[in-house]
Design an enzyme around this catalytic site. Structure first.
Site, PDB file in Angstrom:
ATOM      1  N   TYR A  84      29.130  25.795  45.721  1.00 32.37           N
ATOM      2  CA  TYR A  84      30.162  25.745  44.672  1.00 32.37           C
ATOM      3  C   TYR A  84      30.385  27.132  44.077  1.00 32.37           C
ATOM      4  CZ  TYR A  84      32.915  23.918  40.806  1.00 32.37           C
ATOM      5  OH  TYR A  84      33.930  23.655  39.939  1.00 32.37           O
ATOM      6  N   PHE A 101      61.308  34.247  46.415  1.00 32.90           N
ATOM      7  CA  PHE A 101      61.158  33.005  47.175  1.00 32.90           C
ATOM      8  C   PHE A 101      61.301  31.809  46.220  1.00 32.90           C
ATOM      9  CE2 PHE A 101      58.615  29.607  49.167  1.00 32.90           C
ATOM     10  CZ  PHE A 101      59.404  29.431  50.285  1.00 32.90           C
ATOM     11  N   ASP A 102      61.722  30.657  46.749  1.00 32.38           N
ATOM     12  CA  ASP A 102      62.001  29.463  45.904  1.00 32.38           C
ATOM     13  C   ASP A 102      60.875  29.148  44.922  1.00 32.38           C
ATOM     14  OD1 ASP A 102      63.139  29.393  48.434  1.00 32.38           O
ATOM     15  OD2 ASP A 102      63.155  27.215  48.565  1.00 32.38           O
ATOM     16  N   LYS A 154      50.820  32.646  56.253  1.00 37.03           N
ATOM     17  CA  LYS A 154      51.731  33.397  57.126  1.00 37.03           C
ATOM     18  C   LYS A 154      50.927  34.485  57.843  1.00 37.03           C
ATOM     19  CE  LYS A 154      54.770  31.469  54.096  1.00 37.03           C
ATOM     20  NZ  LYS A 154      54.344  30.621  52.977  1.00 37.03           N
TER      21      LYS A 154
HETATM   22  N1  F0G Z   1      56.357  33.659  49.046  1.00 34.27           N
HETATM   23  C1  F0G Z   1      57.059  33.674  50.190  1.00 34.27           C
HETATM   24  C2  F0G Z   1      57.833  34.892  50.567  1.00 34.27           C
HETATM   25  C3  F0G Z   1      57.067  32.543  51.023  1.00 34.27           C
HETATM   26  O1  F0G Z   1      57.769  32.572  52.155  1.00 34.27           O
HETATM   27  C4  F0G Z   1      56.323  31.402  50.635  1.00 34.27           C
HETATM   28  C5  F0G Z   1      56.315  30.203  51.472  1.00 34.27           C
HETATM   29  C6  F0G Z   1      55.601  31.445  49.431  1.00 34.27           C
HETATM   30  C7  F0G Z   1      55.641  32.587  48.662  1.00 34.27           C
HETATM   31  C8  F0G Z   1      54.797  30.260  48.940  1.00 34.27           C
HETATM   32  O2  F0G Z   1      53.643  30.148  49.659  1.00 34.27           O
HETATM   33  O3  F0G Z   1      53.850  27.949  50.843  1.00 34.27           O
HETATM   34  O4  F0G Z   1      51.645  29.115  50.593  1.00 34.27           O
HETATM   35  O5  F0G Z   1      52.716  28.073  48.644  1.00 34.27           O
HETATM   36  N2  F0G Z   1      57.129  30.020  52.411  1.00 34.27           N
HETATM   37  C9  F0G Z   1      57.150  28.912  53.373  1.00 34.27           C
HETATM   38  C10 F0G Z   1      58.334  29.059  54.288  1.00 34.27           C
HETATM   39  C11 F0G Z   1      57.000  27.564  52.777  1.00 34.27           C
HETATM   40  O6  F0G Z   1      58.570  28.120  55.083  1.00 34.27           O
HETATM   41  O7  F0G Z   1      58.998  30.093  54.269  1.00 34.27           O
HETATM   42  P1  F0G Z   1      52.920  28.734  49.946  1.00 34.27           P
END
Ligand code: F0G
Length: 458
Positions: free
Chosen positions: A72, A124-125, A258
């Site tokens: 842990y 990113f979203d 990634k």
């Molecule tokens: N930042 C970038 C540039 C990303 O492309 C993603 C995720 C995240 C943050 C968030 O990371 O998924 O580990 O929580 N991108 C994926 C995609 C989902 O399909 O481009 P995560």
């Protein structure tokens, strides 16, 4: 004869994938409400939904899994990961998290408050989501050329420094906790950001007394483009370039799914001890104790190894080359794509593919459905469905680009699979005039509707 290119790895374990017939796919996509997220993966032949968490780990990563320390607190796996992060990025302080958006949640809990402004290049979203959730604003300062799909420029992911400086000038610095640069710029097509742009952004951050944070999900692919495209970097190693990139930043969030080629994992790394200390509390609340933060010991081990695997030049060359190979096939067939091809995906321009389909009928979603029906390939719509409705008027938003993303998992598919994808798209392209109508929404969630929407043919 010049020897042809060959990958610097061979296959030890295989996973069967299944062909299907068009009538089967007609049935499955209809049951899925014409939303590719609702398909079972077993009903997909080639899955290009995402490059996130879908890579194939190396034998070194799998052997590290067996060595995981599941204590842990104070696990050796934590120290192994800390040392790998320090060696690759130069950052002293780090917190593990279960994935990238969790790293954003923890770090932004410290840095972002109501009314803040966070400028950057195509957040990113989830990054934008975590900013807006805190009643702050993400200001997109991406260079304009990024939305011209035909413009062939080497660093189309760059932030526009003039737009950025204007935001810094127009707002009190107390309201700008940091600038965020996303490497590579996913939303703009996996387009890289140059070292010069990173350095100048850091200069601006210093001059205005704010910070630079890097959303580093694809930092190694970005470094490959710096090495191969930017003057002065051809003779530097990927690791030297990566160290230089991070030397300009105050911290980073990382989705390890990634470029670190693991199926799950993330982290925050920082220069500053005081931010690290504040973030530890949030890490404990949201993720887990600071020496595991939502990851198992074996996952931390695999991630540590993945940071080394993912920054190997020969691996990166095979990776980026394969994505470029798919792009070159599509180009040869006259299919409109975002140029130049980025690091992790090929983006098809649906507005040029189906110019006769009204935007209200979601041409990119239509194309994604047709490609699945043609050959069992799953891509995703990056267009009006993903853009959601305007929160005030509740009208559909139509972003300047309407794309289908074909994201290539790392070390997973062969060039034969790429040929298959290209041929399938060519068939869909040849039949484009037979398609008269697009897609309509039957049921949708108020936000992030693309994940769960029920759709149908018009
Ligand atoms: N930042 C970038 C540039 C990303 O492309 C993603 C995720 C995240 C943050 C968030 O990371 O998924 O580990 O929580 N991108 C994926 C995609 C989902 O399909 O481009 P995560």
């Amino acid at each position: 004869m010049t020897l042809p290119y060959a990958e610097p790895f061979k296959t030890k374990m295989v996973e069967p994938i299944h062909f299907s017939t068009r009538p089967e796919r007609e049935k499955w996509i209809s049951e899925a409400g014409y939303n590719l997220f609702n398909l079972r993966s077993q009903d997909v032949f080639i899955d290009l939904l995402t490059d996130s968490g879908t890579g194939a780990m190396s034998n070194a990563q799998w052997s590290e899994m067996m060595m995981g320390d599941e204590s842990y607190a104070g696990a050796s796996s934590y120290y192994k990961l800390k040392s790998a992060i320090n060696e690759i990025t130069g950052f002293e302080y780090f917190l593990p998290t279960h994935q990238g958006r969790a790293a954003e949640n923890v770090l932004f809990s410290v840095l972002v408050k109501k009314g803040d402004i966070i400028p950057g290049n195509s957040h990113f979203d989830t990054t934008k989501g975590h900013i807006e959730y805190r009643k702050a604003t993400a200001v997109d300062c991406t260079c304009d050329i990024a939305s011209d799909t035909r413009a062939v420029v080497p660093f189309k992911g760059n932030v526009d420094l003039e737009k950025l400086e204007k935001v810094l000038n127009d707002n009190p610095v107390e309201n700008i906790p940091f600038i965020i640069l996303t490497l590579t710029n996913n939303t703009a097509g996996g387009q890289p950001v140059s070292m010069e742009n990173i350095r100048k952004t850091a200069d601006l951050a210093n001059r205005y007394g704010t910070r630079l944070i890097l959303d580093s999900a694809r930092f190694a692919e970005n470094a490959y483009f710096i090495k191969t495209r930017e003057e002065g970097y051809a003779d530097k190693s990927i690791r030297e370039i990566v160290r230089e990139v991070f030397s300009y930043a105050d911290g980073m969030t990382m989705s390890s799914k990634k470029d670190a080629i693991v199926n799950m994992g993330g982290f925050i790394a920082l220069k500053d001890e005081s931010i690290y200390k504040e973030a530890t509390t949030f890490n404990i609340i949201f993720e887990g104790f600071i020496t595991y933060g939502g990851m198992t010991g074996r996952d931390m081990n695999a991630l540590a190894q993945g940071l080394y695997d993912g920054t190997d030049f020969h691996y990166l060359e095979s990776r980026i080359r394969q994505v470029g190979y798919l792009g070159s096939k599509l180009r040869e067939y006259g299919i409109p794509i975002q140029e130049p091809v980025g690091g992790h995906a090929v983006f098809v321009n649906a507005l040029e593919f189906y110019p006769h389909i009204n935007r209200e009928e979601f041409p990119a979603q239509l194309l994604a459905v047709e490609l699945y029906l043609e050959a069992g390939i799953r891509g995703i719509e990056i267009g009006a469905i993903m853009a959601d409705r305007d929160p005030v008027t509740r009208k559909n938003r139509f972003p300047s680009l309407e794309l289908v993303r074909l994201a290539i998992p790392r070390r997973v598919y062969s060039d034969n699979h790429m040929d298959y994808v290209a041929a399938a798209l060519r068939n869909v392209y040849e039949k484009r005039d037979n398609i008269k109508r697009g897609i309509k929404i039957v049921e949708e969630a108020p936000i992030l509707r693309h994940f769960t929407a029920i759709l149908d043919r018009v």
